[in-house]
Design a protein around this motif. Structure first.
Motif, PDB file in Angstrom:
ATOM      1  N   GLN A  67       0.811  -1.219   0.000  1.00  0.00           N
ATOM      2  CA  GLN A  67       0.000   0.000   0.000  1.00  0.00           C
ATOM      3  C   GLN A  67       0.843   1.267   0.000  1.00  0.00           C
ATOM      4  N   ARG A  68       0.385   2.246  -0.770  1.00  0.00           N
ATOM      5  CA  ARG A  68       1.077   3.546  -0.825  1.00  0.00           C
ATOM      6  C   ARG A  68       0.791   4.366   0.425  1.00  0.00           C
ATOM      7  N   ASN A  69      -0.420   4.217   0.960  1.00  0.00           N
ATOM      8  CA  ASN A  69      -0.780   4.950   2.175  1.00  0.00           C
ATOM      9  C   ASN A  69      -0.346   4.176   3.416  1.00  0.00           C
ATOM     10  N   GLU A  70      -0.210   4.888   4.529  1.00  0.00           N
ATOM     11  CA  GLU A  70       0.173   4.263   5.789  1.00  0.00           C
ATOM     12  C   GLU A  70      -1.077   3.669   6.445  1.00  0.00           C
ATOM     13  N   VAL A  71      -1.347   2.421   6.081  1.00  0.00           N
ATOM     14  CA  VAL A  71      -2.548   1.741   6.563  1.00  0.00           C
ATOM     15  C   VAL A  71      -2.187   0.350   7.072  1.00  0.00           C
TER      16      VAL A  71
END
Length: 394
Positions: A279-283
């Protein structure tokens, strides 16, 4: 054969380098003779960074994903390709062929791709089989594979068949895509919901079925499951594994999926972790619910094997785990069950996407959803389901 091929490729590469650098070859190695002058590769000499943190970052187009995505030279098109193979796990050779094909295609479906341009089949026939067994079993596996490919709108145009100590079946799936035809598995956002499109427990069901003829194994689980329930679970597992994930792949576009993967050999936890890392987002992903073929959670616990409730039990040709916008998830689950897509399609909301450091976990006491096999009645399987549903994951 793999070693021989690799050696041949290496020899050709070395010969080309030697022609450019002189007969001695790189690093003083005499090509085609011995390795007595071999010197270990030194990154510094080649002007490459040695620190792990200083290496350049490249787009993740293959490693860690279900399929490789290769941009082509022509008009914004991409080549998407995958391969997979495994050993037989069901008794019916025709169904085994269908399962193998569904498993290969599932890697494309995990990227929202619904069309496949070409398939190759990989088949290894066991040398311990008699000639009569080969003549009866092999055509059935091939037919099952071809029929599943046809159902998926594609065709098998070639492949490779060998004689081996073991039966192995698999294939290669290839498609050339426009950018809008696939969904890169990297765009999950906080607030998304995780949806699973097939129940877990295929490995447990297949093994439990084999234990029916193994008194030592069967005695460990017979208090929590009947022979009839094992037969039903085995049939359900076989049908689920042979079901294509194509419908789910199409609905990923309809309901704006942000990322997906298919659940296979690493179990739901392992594949969730792999997807989270992309994932590109911090999730991070948190799984609260585990849809499991009825009675298989109890079998897993009683046997002391598999780790089904911990999410580590391997699956074969499992469902898609899809990150969907919260407002779309319930509609996705309802739509996939529509009769217009045929029978056998299911989906459950199993978790959420929250802010985090690209990890995945299952909560300590996940809710087990007992999925009744086709042909079973709730009354026949109800007497222990409440116990199975409350089992902790540790």
């Amino acid at each position: 054969m793999a070693e021989a091929s690799a050696t041949g490729a290496c020899g050709e590469a070395m010969a080309a380098v030697a022609a450019a650098e002189g007969s001695s070859g790189p690093a003083g190695l005499t090509v085609g003779r011995s390795f007595s002058n071999y010197r270990p590769f030194e990154p510094q000499e080649a002007g490459m960074p040695t620190g792990a943190g200083s290496s350049p970052t490249f787009p993740a187009l293959g490693i860690g994903m279900d399929s490789c995505v290769i941009p082509l030279r022509h008009g914004g098109l991409s080549l998407v390709q995958t391969t997979d193979f495994f050993y037989p796990l069901v008794e019916d050779p025709y169904m085994m062929g269908r399962i193998a094909c569904a498993n290969v295609l599932s890697d494309l479906y995990a990227m929202g791709i619904t069309e496949c341009d070409n398939m190759l089949m990989l088949l290894s026939v066991s040398q311990s089989m008699s000639e009569e067994e080969r003549e009866k079993v092999t055509p059935l596996m091939v037919k099952g594979f071809r029929d599943a490919a046809e159902e998926g709108g594609t065709a098998v145009t070639g492949g490779q068949t060998v004689v081996n100590p073991w039966i192995i079946i698999g294939g290669v799936a290839t498609v050339v895509c426009q950018p809008n035809e696939f969904i890169m598995p990297d765009s999950a956002v906080v607030g998304d919901v995780l949806v699973l499109t097939k129940p877990l427990g295929t490995q447990v069901a297949v093994n439990a079925h084999q234990w029916l003829d193994n008194p030592e194994r069967w005695n460990k689980v017979k208090m929590v499951v009947s022979r009839e329930e094992v037969e039903l679970a085995y049939q359900e597992a076989m049908f689920n594994m042979a079901t294509l994930n194509r419908t789910a792949a199409g609905l990923m576009h309809t309901f704006n999926a942000h990322a997906a993967t298919d659940i296979t050999g690493f179990g739901i936890l392992g594949h969730s972790q792999n997807l989270a890392k992309q994932q590109r987002n911090e999730v991070s992903f948190v799984i609260h619910n585990l849809p499991i073929i009825a009675k298989m959670a109890a079998v897993s616990k009683a046997s002391g094997r598999f780790g089904l409730l911990q999410g580590t039990s391997a699956e074969t040709s499992g469902g898609l785990l899809i990150c969907l916008p919260r407002e779309q998830a319930a509609r996705f689950c309802s739509e996939i069950k529509s009769s217009k897509y045929g029978e056998g399609h299911q989906a459950w909301i199993v978790g959420i996407v929250e802010k985090g450091n690209r990890t995945a976990r299952i909560i300590d006491k996940p809710r087990v959803i007992e999925v009744l096999p086709r042909g079973a009645t709730a009354a026949a399987l109800a007497h222990d389901s409440s116990n199975a549903s409350s089992e902790p994951s540790s």
